[in-house]
Design a protein around this motif. Structure first.
Motif, PDB file in Angstrom:
ATOM      1  N   TRP A   1      -8.591  -2.010   4.910  1.00  0.00           N
ATOM      2  CA  TRP A   1      -8.632  -0.850   4.005  1.00  0.00           C
ATOM      3  C   TRP A   1      -9.188   0.354   4.748  1.00  0.00           C
ATOM      4  O   TRP A   1     -10.088   0.236   5.597  1.00  0.00           O
ATOM      5  CB  TRP A   1      -9.521  -1.118   2.785  1.00  0.00           C
ATOM      6  CG  TRP A   1      -9.780   0.126   1.982  1.00  0.00           C
ATOM      7  CD1 TRP A   1      -8.951   0.690   1.051  1.00  0.00           C
ATOM      8  CD2 TRP A   1     -10.918   0.985   2.064  1.00  0.00           C
ATOM      9  NE1 TRP A   1      -9.506   1.841   0.557  1.00  0.00           N
ATOM     10  CE2 TRP A   1     -10.714   2.045   1.151  1.00  0.00           C
ATOM     11  CE3 TRP A   1     -12.096   0.970   2.813  1.00  0.00           C
ATOM     12  CZ2 TRP A   1     -11.637   3.066   0.977  1.00  0.00           C
ATOM     13  CZ3 TRP A   1     -13.014   2.003   2.648  1.00  0.00           C
ATOM     14  CH2 TRP A   1     -12.789   3.027   1.723  1.00  0.00           C
TER      15      TRP A   1
ATOM     16  N   THR B   1      -1.089  -9.493  -3.717  1.00  0.00           N
ATOM     17  CA  THR B   1      -1.425  -8.091  -3.478  1.00  0.00           C
ATOM     18  C   THR B   1      -1.036  -7.238  -4.672  1.00  0.00           C
ATOM     19  O   THR B   1      -0.106  -7.564  -5.424  1.00  0.00           O
ATOM     20  CB  THR B   1      -0.697  -7.568  -2.215  1.00  0.00           C
ATOM     21  OG1 THR B   1      -1.090  -6.217  -1.952  1.00  0.00           O
ATOM     22  CG2 THR B   1       0.809  -7.636  -2.372  1.00  0.00           C
TER      23      THR B   1
ATOM     24  N   ARG C   1       0.851  -1.184   0.000  1.00  0.00           N
ATOM     25  CA  ARG C   1       0.000   0.000   0.000  1.00  0.00           C
ATOM     26  C   ARG C   1       0.890   1.239   0.000  1.00  0.00           C
ATOM     27  O   ARG C   1       2.048   1.200   0.420  1.00  0.00           O
ATOM     28  CB  ARG C   1      -0.921   0.036   1.233  1.00  0.00           C
ATOM     29  CG  ARG C   1      -1.988  -1.042   1.247  1.00  0.00           C
ATOM     30  CD  ARG C   1      -3.025  -0.819   0.165  1.00  0.00           C
ATOM     31  NE  ARG C   1      -4.073  -1.818   0.216  1.00  0.00           N
ATOM     32  CZ  ARG C   1      -4.089  -2.932  -0.530  1.00  0.00           C
ATOM     33  NH1 ARG C   1      -3.092  -3.174  -1.357  1.00  0.00           N
ATOM     34  NH2 ARG C   1      -5.078  -3.781  -0.433  1.00  0.00           N
TER      35      ARG C   1
ATOM     36  N   TRP D   1      -1.087  -2.804  -5.826  1.00  0.00           N
ATOM     37  CA  TRP D   1      -1.427  -1.424  -5.501  1.00  0.00           C
ATOM     38  C   TRP D   1      -0.866  -0.523  -6.592  1.00  0.00           C
ATOM     39  O   TRP D   1       0.209  -0.785  -7.142  1.00  0.00           O
ATOM     40  CB  TRP D   1      -0.860  -0.999  -4.151  1.00  0.00           C
ATOM     41  CG  TRP D   1      -1.202   0.420  -3.798  1.00  0.00           C
ATOM     42  CD1 TRP D   1      -2.373   0.871  -3.262  1.00  0.00           C
ATOM     43  CD2 TRP D   1      -0.381   1.582  -4.003  1.00  0.00           C
ATOM     44  NE1 TRP D   1      -2.332   2.235  -3.113  1.00  0.00           N
ATOM     45  CE2 TRP D   1      -1.111   2.703  -3.565  1.00  0.00           C
ATOM     46  CE3 TRP D   1       0.894   1.773  -4.515  1.00  0.00           C
ATOM     47  CZ2 TRP D   1      -0.616   3.994  -3.622  1.00  0.00           C
ATOM     48  CZ3 TRP D   1       1.404   3.068  -4.578  1.00  0.00           C
ATOM     49  CH2 TRP D   1       0.654   4.160  -4.129  1.00  0.00           C
TER      50      TRP D   1
ATOM     51  N   TRP E   1      -6.745  -3.814  -7.577  1.00  0.00           N
ATOM     52  CA  TRP E   1      -6.630  -2.387  -7.279  1.00  0.00           C
ATOM     53  C   TRP E   1      -6.765  -1.624  -8.591  1.00  0.00           C
ATOM     54  O   TRP E   1      -6.556  -2.187  -9.676  1.00  0.00           O
ATOM     55  CB  TRP E   1      -5.292  -2.055  -6.623  1.00  0.00           C
ATOM     56  CG  TRP E   1      -5.300  -0.723  -5.925  1.00  0.00           C
ATOM     57  CD1 TRP E   1      -4.935   0.485  -6.438  1.00  0.00           C
ATOM     58  CD2 TRP E   1      -5.721  -0.486  -4.580  1.00  0.00           C
ATOM     59  NE1 TRP E   1      -5.101   1.473  -5.493  1.00  0.00           N
ATOM     60  CE2 TRP E   1      -5.581   0.900  -4.340  1.00  0.00           C
ATOM     61  CE3 TRP E   1      -6.194  -1.304  -3.562  1.00  0.00           C
ATOM     62  CZ2 TRP E   1      -5.903   1.486  -3.117  1.00  0.00           C
ATOM     63  CZ3 TRP E   1      -6.518  -0.726  -2.347  1.00  0.00           C
ATOM     64  CH2 TRP E   1      -6.374   0.650  -2.127  1.00  0.00           C
TER      65      TRP E   1
END
Length: 417
Positions: A210, A393, A113, A395, A352
């Protein structure tokens, strides 16, 4: 804060000393945060004002496990040797030029993130933690080998989440924390009020977190392994007197099945968000940053598990999940559209985006997908040899600037920041 609430926080801190081991999947038992390989704790002391932090028992990685590899290449077109502008390539804290030394490839990244292209964090197994400043990745010393599964980046400071019962804060004034690590991270046991104190009797698996940039609350997705009565949607905040507090945001009052088994949360604003989970469940939460959030179930037209959700606006949200499942919500809060012609049948774990025409999804065996506003397409992953890592993940700070992480790898588009 009321005296009995502060006493509860101190009591929870003391309980850390006797917590038992957790399972390899990261399931949290009773008032346990993370387990210890040798049934002991770090040398942070046993004074009530200091929080001892147990060490994870090989939860997501093993120091002795071999680096993941794959069978001889059967899909070489998607995994070229040489990096190109249209491919995702290694560029991250596993690379030799990482300040402080590269991360061990046997330690996977669970979450990436950031606040912008020059402020990006990556966290994962056995205390793996690194920061990107726009030019260089630098390792950050957590102080323990607790596995990190979530990152919350408020306007200032950082919160790294290991479990419901253990977080680590940096550059944030929190009451009751232990002395910080060399990297500036302080272990903190969140407090719980009222009915939430029953968490000590529960088994809850943390999935993801989040928060909107300007939100007071960070939302947490979780799955109970023992009871339908345990909520799967939680939220956490720093109270006015600098104590980290958590609560079951809608669970106790929510009669929708999707409130119980939640894998992912995201919203287009701090006041409205989607929560998705097992058996294709989806719940829309309103007044999310207020005192009394409420939830309404939605039909996603699938029973496949939905693992992640991303919302561009109140009328444009996407969810991905098992077997290449993708669903799209265009504003009808009761029904999601089926997305056909998805170029994979692999499980998709994270997503994302930066706009309605720039959305990413990642999953098993190195699969990466991109949506350009018209259709989903497969993206090449270069320079990883025969490996087909599980990607967990993704981002992005803007078009062309995307970070993808997973089992022993961090990737960026064209190998550039």
């Amino acid at each position: 804060m009321k005296q009995h609430e502060r006493s509860t926080a101190v009591s929870l801190a003391k309980k850390l000393v006797s917590w038992q081991a957790i399972t390899a999947s990261g399931v949290l038992v009773a008032a346990a945060a993370c387990a210890s390989n040798e049934s002991n704790v770090d040398s942070l002391g046993t004074d009530a004002s200091v929080i001892p932090v147990p060490v994870d028992a090989a939860v997501d990685a093993s120091e002795d496990a071999p680096a993941p590899d794959a069978a001889p290449c059967a899909d070489c077109d998607w995994f070229p040797s040489d990096c190109g502008a249209d491919a995702l390539c290694p560029n991250g804290p596993y690379e030799p030029n990482t300040a402080g030394g590269p991360l061990d490839v046997r330690r996977g990244i669970n979450v990436i993130r950031g606040r912008g292209p020059s402020d990006v964090w990556a966290a994962g197994a056995l205390g793996s933690l690194a920061h990107f400043d726009g030019t260089t990745w630098t390792r950050s010393d957590l102080g323990t080998k607790n596995t990190l599964r979530g990152l919350w980046l408020p306007t200032s400071g950082e919160v790294a989440i290991s479990s419901f019962q253990l977080t680590f804060t940096r550059s944030i004034d929190i009451d009751g924390g232990a002395p910080p690590s060399a990297g500036g991270w302080t272990p903190v046991v969140p407090g719980y009020t009222g009915e939430e104190r029953r968490l000590g009797d529960w088994i809850v698996e943390f999935r993801s977190a989040w928060a909107a940039p300007d939100a007071e609350w960070c939302w947490i997705a979780s799955v109970s392994t023992v009871s339908l009565d345990i909520p799967g949607v939680w939220r956490m905040r720093r109270s006015p007197d600098s104590v980290l507090w958590a609560q079951s945001a809608i669970g106790a009052a929510c009669t929708v099945e999707g409130c119980r088994y939640v894998n992912g949360v995201h919203g287009a604003s701090k006041d409205a968000l989607w929560a998705v989970g097992e058996s294709g469940s989806a719940v829309f939460v309103t007044d999310a940053d207020g005192e009394t959030p409420s939830a309404k179930g939605s039909n996603t037209q699938t029973k496949n598990s939905l693992n992640a959700v991303w919302a561009a606006s109140s009328s444009d949200a996407w969810a991905v999940g098992a077997a290449g499942t993708i669903r799209h919500n265009t504003g009808d809060l009761t029904l999601w559209e089926v997305v056909a012609n998805v170029p994979t049948t692999e499980d998709l774990h994270a997503m994302w985006g930066t706009s309605s025409s720039d959305i990413w999804a990642v999953g098993e065996h190195g699969v990466v997908l991109h949506y350009d506003g018209k259709s989903w397409s497969r993206v090449k992953v270069a320079g990883i040899g025969n490996r087909r890592p599980k990607l967990t993940t993704v981002w992005s700070s803007g078009p062309g600037h995307v970070w993808v992480g997973g089992d022993g790898v961090v990737l960026s588009l064209g190998g550039q920041p």
